[in-house]
Motif scaffolding. Structure first.
Motif, PDB file in Angstrom:
ATOM      1  N   SER A 158     -52.894  22.695   1.987  1.00 30.44           N
ATOM      2  CA  SER A 158     -51.521  22.291   1.640  1.00 30.44           C
ATOM      3  C   SER A 158     -50.689  23.482   1.198  1.00 30.44           C
ATOM      4  N   MET A 159     -51.297  24.385   0.449  1.00 24.81           N
ATOM      5  CA  MET A 159     -50.572  25.586   0.024  1.00 24.81           C
ATOM      6  C   MET A 159     -50.149  26.418   1.232  1.00 24.81           C
TER       7      MET A 159
ATOM      8  N   PHE B  64     -47.389  24.669   3.270  1.00 23.73           N
ATOM      9  CA  PHE B  64     -46.103  24.723   2.580  1.00 23.73           C
ATOM     10  C   PHE B  64     -45.455  26.090   2.769  1.00 23.73           C
ATOM     11  N   VAL B  65     -46.229  27.148   2.560  1.00 22.75           N
ATOM     12  CA  VAL B  65     -45.688  28.504   2.697  1.00 22.75           C
ATOM     13  C   VAL B  65     -45.273  28.779   4.140  1.00 22.75           C
TER      14      VAL B  65
ATOM     15  N   ALA C 298     -40.091  28.551  -3.151  1.00 26.00           N
ATOM     16  CA  ALA C 298     -41.011  27.912  -2.203  1.00 26.00           C
ATOM     17  C   ALA C 298     -42.435  28.380  -2.433  1.00 26.00           C
ATOM     18  N   LEU C 299     -42.631  29.648  -2.713  1.00 26.10           N
ATOM     19  CA  LEU C 299     -43.972  30.173  -2.960  1.00 26.10           C
ATOM     20  C   LEU C 299     -44.566  29.592  -4.237  1.00 26.10           C
TER      21      LEU C 299
ATOM     22  N   CYS D 294     -43.724  26.724  -5.671  1.00 22.51           N
ATOM     23  CA  CYS D 294     -43.995  25.300  -5.417  1.00 22.51           C
ATOM     24  C   CYS D 294     -45.206  25.108  -4.520  1.00 22.51           C
ATOM     25  N   ALA D 295     -45.408  26.018  -3.570  1.00 22.61           N
ATOM     26  CA  ALA D 295     -46.554  25.919  -2.666  1.00 22.61           C
ATOM     27  C   ALA D 295     -47.859  26.034  -3.426  1.00 22.61           C
TER      28      ALA D 295
END
Length: 163
Positions: free
Chosen positions: A112-113, A116-117, A131-132, A134-135
């Motif tokens: 998921s990480m 996301f990134v 974004a990073l 939150c990822a």
């Protein structure tokens, strides 16, 4: 199309989606046993929470649209590179395919990480640092909640085992 029109249409669409979920889709297609002890573990809780958050987002978009001026600059200027949209579509398909391949190997949290990134980089977000962060933070917080509070097993990978 102006920014106000975009906000209003997205907001109204989110409100209609929320109402559809809450009054038709969830009662029709989500079943739940009557003896669930913990309300958070009920199969109905999270779909209704999602419908509620969607409705709140829709209300926020509508109110934001009402506060903007009626006449503004257009939102979408013609693209100078029409092939870029197709490249982003292919990139998103690759990300989805790699997600299926990586889930059993890396586990849900690490995959998921990475997804996301990579999605944030693909769409060229204006806030890469956010974004990073939150990822990394969102999957870890969700893992901690579901694994340690709700007692739900989250798939772990072969490379990394979380406590």
């Amino acid at each position: 199309m102006t920014q106000r029109q975009v906000q209003m249409r997205l907001g109204l669409g989110a409100l209609f989606a929320s109402l559809f979920l809450a009054f038709f889709a969830i009662p029709t297609w989500v079943s739940s046993p009557s003896n669930v002890g913990n309300v958070i573990l009920s199969p109905l809780f999270w779909p209704y929470a999602l419908a509620g958050f969607t409705g709140l987002t829709g209300c926020g978009l509508v109110f934001s649209g009402l506060r903007q001026s009626r006449h503004g600059p257009p939102v979408n200027a013609p693209s100078e590179q029409p092939g870029a949209a197709w490249l982003r579509l292919v990139g998103m398909a690759l990300i989805m395919g790699l997600t299926m391949v990586l889930l059993p190997r890396l586990g849900m949290v690490l995959t998921s990480m990475l997804v996301f990134v990579s999605t944030a980089l693909l769409v060229r977000t204006r806030h890469p640092i956010t974004a990073l962060v939150c990822a990394v933070v969102v999957p870890l917080v969700l893992y901690a909640f579901f694994a340690h509070v709700a007692g739900v097993a989250i798939p772990q990978g072969n490379l990394l085992r979380l406590p």
